[in-house]
Design a protein around this motif. Structure first.
Motif, mmCIF file in Angstrom:
data_model
loop_
_atom_site.group_PDB
_atom_site.id
_atom_site.type_symbol
_atom_site.label_atom_id
_atom_site.label_comp_id
_atom_site.label_asym_id
_atom_site.label_seq_id
_atom_site.Cartn_x
_atom_site.Cartn_y
_atom_site.Cartn_z
ATOM 1 N N UNK A 56 6.613 9.480 3.479
ATOM 2 C CA UNK A 56 6.354 9.175 1.915
ATOM 3 C C UNK A 56 5.884 7.621 1.605
ATOM 4 N N UNK A 57 4.914 7.548 0.682
ATOM 5 C CA UNK A 57 4.789 6.106 0.482
ATOM 6 C C UNK A 57 4.239 6.376 -1.103
ATOM 7 N N UNK A 58 4.261 4.989 -1.771
ATOM 8 C CA UNK A 58 4.016 4.530 -3.111
ATOM 9 C C UNK A 58 2.954 3.672 -3.022
ATOM 10 N N UNK A 59 1.897 3.809 -3.620
ATOM 11 C CA UNK A 59 0.787 2.787 -3.955
ATOM 12 C C UNK A 59 0.383 2.503 -5.588
ATOM 13 N N UNK A 60 0.587 1.183 -5.846
ATOM 14 C CA UNK A 60 -0.031 1.097 -7.136
ATOM 15 C C UNK A 60 -1.628 1.187 -7.093
ATOM 16 N N UNK A 61 -2.202 1.729 -8.106
ATOM 17 C CA UNK A 61 -3.623 1.716 -8.036
ATOM 18 C C UNK A 61 -4.370 1.246 -9.492
ATOM 19 N N UNK A 62 -5.462 0.821 -8.908
ATOM 20 C CA UNK A 62 -6.142 0.392 -10.466
ATOM 21 C C UNK A 62 -6.704 1.451 -11.162
ATOM 22 N N UNK A 63 -7.190 2.490 -10.708
ATOM 23 C CA UNK A 63 -7.822 3.625 -11.238
ATOM 24 C C UNK A 63 -6.768 4.288 -12.129
#
Length: 150
Positions: A8-15
């Motif tokens: 598992x991973x979490x990424x902050x997105x600009x979209x």
């Protein structure tokens, strides 16, 4: 004995969550444009681009090697989640089950992507699908950049 696992991973997105989710929900044919170094081609094998249960075939490169992945797509519109369930291809030579989920939720002006990869190996000495998970993370970053530019 086979090994089961989850990455598992979490990424902050600009979209926005809706724009990012729409790529998997109805515009998967755009993924090779967003991430050409990873995904070279995607085609509908059964169904269409938008229907839950449709089957797609992906041609991609991982660690410099060309591979193929055939999946059945599952959509959860309420949670903006698309799950790609492996049914054939290179990964299925190593894993009995292989399921990657892209889920996005709104966060500020952008969104938060939660990536999950669930798997079960065919043999006890098979490696976890780390290289495929890294590919999934890099795809997410490329798609985010593509959606923001559009």
């Amino acid at each position: 004995m086979a090994l089961k696992g989850k990455l598992e991973a979490e990424l902050e997105l600009k979209a926005s969550a809706d724009k990012f989710y729409s790529i998997f929900r109805s515009q998967a044919h755009q993924v090779p444009n967003a991430t050409p170094d990873i995904i070279q081609h995607v085609a509908v094998h059964e169904g269409d681009w938008e229907t839950h249960g449709s089957v797609k075939v992906w041609k991609y490169t991982v660690e410099g090697k060309a591979e193929v992945f055939k999946e059945v797509v599952e959509f959860d519109d309420a949670n903006r989640a698309a799950t790609l369930v492996g049914v054939d291809g290179d990964v299925m030579k190593i894993y009995k089950t292989y399921k990657g989920t892209f889920q996005v939720t709104p966060k500020g002006d952008g969104s938060l992507a939660k990536l999950t990869m669930e798997y079960e190996t065919l043999t006890a000495d098979a490696p976890p699908p780390t290289k495929y998970f890294i590919m999934m993370i890099n795809m997410t970053k490329d798609i985010d950049a593509h959606v923001v530019k559009a």
